[in-house]
Motif scaffolding. Structure first.
Motif, PDB file in Angstrom:
ATOM      1  N   ALA A  39      -0.271   4.038   0.906  1.00  0.00           N
ATOM      2  CA  ALA A  39      -0.182   3.023  -0.019  1.00  0.00           C
ATOM      3  C   ALA A  39      -0.831   1.617   0.432  1.00  0.00           C
ATOM      4  CB  ALA A  39       0.247   2.197  -0.968  1.00  0.00           C
ATOM      5  N   VAL A  40      -0.476   1.463   2.292  1.00  0.00           N
ATOM      6  CA  VAL A  40      -1.061   1.549   3.712  1.00  0.00           C
ATOM      7  C   VAL A  40      -1.569   1.558   3.954  1.00  0.00           C
ATOM      8  CG1 VAL A  40      -0.455  -0.120   5.423  1.00  0.00           C
ATOM      9  CG2 VAL A  40       1.065  -0.410   3.844  1.00  0.00           C
ATOM     10  N   ARG A  41      -2.222   3.400   4.377  1.00  0.00           N
ATOM     11  CA  ARG A  41      -3.261   3.300   4.492  1.00  0.00           C
ATOM     12  C   ARG A  41      -4.165   3.395   3.722  1.00  0.00           C
ATOM     13  NH1 ARG A  41      -6.010   7.496   3.992  1.00  0.00           N
ATOM     14  NH2 ARG A  41      -4.523   8.515   1.871  1.00  0.00           N
ATOM     15  N   GLN A  42      -4.068   3.849   2.294  1.00  0.00           N
ATOM     16  CA  GLN A  42      -5.260   3.720   1.409  1.00  0.00           C
ATOM     17  C   GLN A  42      -5.745   2.033   1.634  1.00  0.00           C
ATOM     18  OE1 GLN A  42      -4.231   4.428  -2.555  1.00  0.00           O
ATOM     19  NE2 GLN A  42      -3.587   7.249  -1.583  1.00  0.00           N
ATOM     20  N   LEU A  43      -4.702   1.148   1.447  1.00  0.00           N
ATOM     21  CA  LEU A  43      -5.675  -0.160   1.526  1.00  0.00           C
ATOM     22  C   LEU A  43      -6.355  -0.753   2.707  1.00  0.00           C
ATOM     23  CD1 LEU A  43      -1.755  -2.360   0.095  1.00  0.00           C
ATOM     24  CD2 LEU A  43      -4.697  -2.262  -1.422  1.00  0.00           C
ATOM     25  N   GLY A  44      -5.674   0.454   3.556  1.00  0.00           N
ATOM     26  CA  GLY A  44      -6.831  -0.009   5.393  1.00  0.00           C
ATOM     27  C   GLY A  44      -6.193  -1.077   6.063  1.00  0.00           C
ATOM     28  N   LEU A  45      -4.993  -1.487   5.942  1.00  0.00           N
ATOM     29  CA  LEU A  45      -4.215  -2.473   6.394  1.00  0.00           C
ATOM     30  C   LEU A  45      -3.967  -1.807   7.878  1.00  0.00           C
ATOM     31  CD1 LEU A  45      -2.257  -3.908   4.036  1.00  0.00           C
ATOM     32  CD2 LEU A  45      -4.627  -4.672   4.443  1.00  0.00           C
ATOM     33  N   ARG A  46      -3.813  -0.388   7.835  1.00  0.00           N
ATOM     34  CA  ARG A  46      -3.695   0.589   9.547  1.00  0.00           C
ATOM     35  C   ARG A  46      -4.393  -0.148  10.600  1.00  0.00           C
ATOM     36  NH1 ARG A  46       1.165   4.610   8.601  1.00  0.00           N
ATOM     37  NH2 ARG A  46       3.201   3.341   7.390  1.00  0.00           N
ATOM     38  N   HIS A  59     -18.417  -8.165   4.885  1.00  0.00           N
ATOM     39  CA  HIS A  59     -18.386  -8.350   3.881  1.00  0.00           C
ATOM     40  C   HIS A  59     -17.184  -6.909   3.405  1.00  0.00           C
ATOM     41  CE1 HIS A  59     -21.305 -10.889   2.624  1.00  0.00           C
ATOM     42  NE2 HIS A  59     -21.641 -10.225   2.423  1.00  0.00           N
ATOM     43  N   ALA A  60     -15.712  -7.362   3.320  1.00  0.00           N
ATOM     44  CA  ALA A  60     -14.637  -6.698   3.089  1.00  0.00           C
ATOM     45  C   ALA A  60     -14.972  -5.028   2.576  1.00  0.00           C
ATOM     46  CB  ALA A  60     -13.681  -6.941   2.779  1.00  0.00           C
ATOM     47  N   ALA A  61     -14.777  -4.407   3.087  1.00  0.00           N
ATOM     48  CA  ALA A  61     -15.327  -2.641   2.089  1.00  0.00           C
ATOM     49  C   ALA A  61     -13.986  -2.841   0.900  1.00  0.00           C
ATOM     50  CB  ALA A  61     -14.754  -1.442   2.880  1.00  0.00           C
ATOM     51  N   PRO A  62     -14.355  -2.632  -0.128  1.00  0.00           N
ATOM     52  CA  PRO A  62     -13.897  -2.643  -1.972  1.00  0.00           C
ATOM     53  C   PRO A  62     -12.311  -1.824  -1.078  1.00  0.00           C
ATOM     54  CG  PRO A  62     -15.692  -1.316  -1.472  1.00  0.00           C
ATOM     55  CD  PRO A  62     -15.455  -1.745   0.045  1.00  0.00           C
ATOM     56  N   ARG A  63     -11.412  -2.766  -1.790  1.00  0.00           N
ATOM     57  CA  ARG A  63     -10.376  -2.028  -2.037  1.00  0.00           C
ATOM     58  C   ARG A  63     -10.070  -1.451  -3.245  1.00  0.00           C
ATOM     59  NH1 ARG A  63      -6.624  -6.459   1.876  1.00  0.00           N
ATOM     60  NH2 ARG A  63      -7.696  -6.252   3.525  1.00  0.00           N
ATOM     61  N   ASP A  64      -8.736  -0.442  -2.701  1.00  0.00           N
ATOM     62  CA  ASP A  64      -8.394   0.408  -4.234  1.00  0.00           C
ATOM     63  C   ASP A  64      -7.324  -0.047  -4.945  1.00  0.00           C
ATOM     64  OD1 ASP A  64      -7.213   2.014  -5.848  1.00  0.00           O
ATOM     65  OD2 ASP A  64      -7.402   4.023  -4.840  1.00  0.00           O
ATOM     66  N   LEU A  65      -8.013  -1.002  -5.582  1.00  0.00           N
ATOM     67  CA  LEU A  65      -6.482  -1.847  -6.633  1.00  0.00           C
ATOM     68  C   LEU A  65      -5.390  -0.829  -7.458  1.00  0.00           C
ATOM     69  CD1 LEU A  65      -9.439  -3.628  -8.969  1.00  0.00           C
ATOM     70  CD2 LEU A  65      -8.131  -4.737  -6.773  1.00  0.00           C
ATOM     71  N   GLY A  66      -5.899   0.450  -7.546  1.00  0.00           N
ATOM     72  CA  GLY A  66      -4.367   0.873  -7.613  1.00  0.00           C
ATOM     73  C   GLY A  66      -3.561   1.026  -6.511  1.00  0.00           C
ATOM     74  N   ALA A  67      -3.760   0.995  -5.318  1.00  0.00           N
ATOM     75  CA  ALA A  67      -3.265   0.966  -4.015  1.00  0.00           C
ATOM     76  C   ALA A  67      -2.516  -0.445  -3.817  1.00  0.00           C
ATOM     77  CB  ALA A  67      -3.637   1.957  -2.793  1.00  0.00           C
ATOM     78  N   GLU A  70       0.258  -0.289  -6.441  1.00  0.00           N
ATOM     79  CA  GLU A  70       1.397   0.414  -5.580  1.00  0.00           C
ATOM     80  C   GLU A  70       1.997   0.039  -4.959  1.00  0.00           C
ATOM     81  OE1 GLU A  70       1.948   5.311  -4.379  1.00  0.00           O
ATOM     82  OE2 GLU A  70       0.022   4.895  -5.067  1.00  0.00           O
ATOM     83  N   ALA A  71       1.067  -0.928  -3.879  1.00  0.00           N
ATOM     84  CA  ALA A  71       2.272  -1.418  -2.606  1.00  0.00           C
ATOM     85  C   ALA A  71       2.962  -2.251  -3.295  1.00  0.00           C
ATOM     86  CB  ALA A  71       1.102  -1.886  -1.543  1.00  0.00           C
ATOM     87  N   ALA A  72       2.236  -2.798  -3.889  1.00  0.00           N
ATOM     88  CA  ALA A  72       3.041  -4.014  -4.547  1.00  0.00           C
ATOM     89  C   ALA A  72       4.656  -3.488  -5.672  1.00  0.00           C
ATOM     90  CB  ALA A  72       2.630  -4.645  -5.452  1.00  0.00           C
TER      91      ALA A  72
END
Length: 166
Positions: A39-46, A59-67, A70-72
């Motif tokens: 989930a962290v990888r999908q959010l681009g937080l790594r 501008h920030a890349a669009p984030r996957d709201l599903g990921a 899931e992380a939450a």
């Protein structure tokens, strides 16, 4: 054992659980850690995962709201798992006369016979805890009273180190 790394602390805890016959708990811990990492990888937080566009736009890349959801959810599940482990209280080990307890780390309450050569000056129950807490301190001769005293010592330790007695 998985071929993907889940981190040193999680792997050490999972190995500790396996050594004590709790393979299901170890597997669950590794699986939740892998899901969290994904989930962290999908959010681009790594580090190394792009979170910003590089072609002249900041501008920030669009984030996957599903990921993100899931992380939450995983954070909530881990908090629930810790809460349930704390509420479980003292759990008997398959080995004789040993109890385990989770309260911000693993605690062991073990019965030892008097043997001054090994550091056990009295027969009874001894408490071991996470680093910086108790390391084989005699608690009581009888199991029930030892469990009560150990709970008080753990609460006292947590209050002293964190400033609260949750």
């Amino acid at each position: 054992m998985n071929d993907r790394s889940v981190g040193v602390e999680i792997d050490a805890t999972a190995t500790w659980l396996e050594e004590r016959g709790m393979r299901g708990a170890a597997s669950l811990l590794r699986r939740v850690a892998l899901q969290r990492d994904e989930a962290v990888r999908q959010l681009g937080l790594r580090p190394g995962a792009p979170t910003y566009r590089t072609e002249g736009s900041e501008h920030a890349a669009p984030r996957d709201l599903g990921a993100a959801a899931e992380a939450a959810m995983l954070r909530t599940d881990v908090a629930r798992l810790q809460s349930l482990a704390e509420r479980a209280g003292w759990v008997a080990d398959p080995a004789a006369k040993r109890l385990w307890r989770w309260r911000d780390g693993w605690w062991e309450l073990g019965h030892r016979r008097r043997n001054p050569k090994d550091g056990y000056h009295d027969t009874g129950w001894y408490l071991w805890g996470p680093v910086g807490s108790y390391d084989g301190e005699w608690v009581h001769r009888h199991k029930g009273q030892a469990m009560d005293e150990a709970e008080q010592l753990i609460t006292k330790h947590r209050t002293a180190t964190r400033g609260d007695g949750r």
